[in-house]
Design an enzyme around this catalytic site. Structure first.
Site: not given
Length: 303
Positions: A98, A100, A105, A127, A148, A151
């Site tokens: 979900v 950041e 979270k 992250s 982690h 992308n």
């Protein structure tokens, strides 16, 4: 993958759950589909679940374009997208993906722990947020860790495993096996602000933005300094576009709170996010991008 027993080496978990089907969640789902898992993606409503399915479908299509040997029908048959969090009850590994935001979270992880099996491993894709802070409200912090992903997830080579103070040794060992089953390389770091990758990558990206803001060079030339001079595969400004300027801003603010003013976001970054210039996902950032996420040629020298 379970908190009590390791899977067969190099085998991905049979069933994986992903809470959140945005760009990162869809990418994580895609990576596990390629590794042979059945993947349950849970979103907040039917419309969001449909959008998540479309994102994963687009990723599958691009994978087939790169490798005709991939069976798209098989991958799609192993994907489930819906809004029932109870669908994650029998998953061996469940990953929270979900936004950041610490509060968001923590709430997501609390809801997940209430429905998943007692032997399942629970992970966060944060992250930058402390894994120990996120674990503080969990009943079983020993089975919790950070995974982690980077992308774009399917083609990235690294997964950073973040070990909390309470994370069990067996869970970390299982996580290494799972990452290798995805065809990626795991690194293990202890819980610390920004871990290893975000702390280094964001600092470089912020300095590149400051250089652009100061008129030192164009975005393309700043990136070329790193790709050609230091052999980085992608320059820091192009990377920021791929990650998302809004995501990079959130991470920088988190790191500035923990580590001080060297992570203070530049004014240019804040302005671009306020203007909706978020990078590849919005079509414009430091570069311009088409609807398929491909960079468009540009003749602009500066931004």
């Amino acid at each position: 993958m379970s908190a009590t027993a390791s899977p067969t080496p190099s085998a991905a978990p049979a069933r994986v759950g992903v809470l959140g089907g945005g760009r990162m969640g869809a990418g994580i789902a895609h990576a596990f589909l390629l590794a042979g898992s059945v993947v349950e993606v849970v979103e907040r409503d039917d419309e969001s679940a449909g959008a998540a399915a479309a994102r994963v479908g687009d990723g599958i299509r691009r994978s087939v374009e790169r490798d005709a040997a991939i069976d798209a029908t098989s991958l799609r048959a192993r994907l489930r997208c819906g809004r029932d969090i109870g669908a994650l009850a029998d998953c061996a590994l469940v990953i929270e993906a979900v936004p950041e935001d610490r509060t968001v979270k923590q709430g997501a992880l609390t809801r997940l722990e209430a429905v998943i099996d007692e032997t399942a491993v629970l992970a966060t894709n944060t992250s930058s947020i402390s894994v120990d802070d996120l674990a503080a409200t969990l009943r079983q912090p020993g089975r919790f860790l950070g995974l982690h992903f980077f992308n774009p997830v399917p083609s990235s080579a690294l997964v950073e495993i973040v070990r909390g103070a309470a994370t069990d040794d067996a869970v970390v060992a299982d996580a290494r096996d799972t990452v290798r089953a995805l065809g990626k390389t795991p690194i293990v770091v202890r819980d610390a602000a920004g871990f290893a990758s975000s702390r280094l990558g964001v600092l470089l990206g912020l300095e590149a933005i400051r250089m652009l803001e100061d008129g030192v060079a164009s975005a393309a030339d700043i990136d070329a300094a790193m790709t050609l001079g230091y052999r980085h595969p992608v320059g820091p400004l192009r990377t920021t576009d791929i990650v998302g300027l809004d995501v990079r801003l959130q991470i920088a603010e988190e790191l500035a709170r923990a580590l001080g003013p060297r992570f203070e976001p530049p004014g240019l970054l804040r302005r671009m996010v306020a203007e909706g210039r978020l990078g590849r996902k919005s079509g414009e950032g430091f570069y311009t991008w088409d609807e398929d996420g491909r960079e468009r040629p540009t003749t602009e020298e500066t931004r």
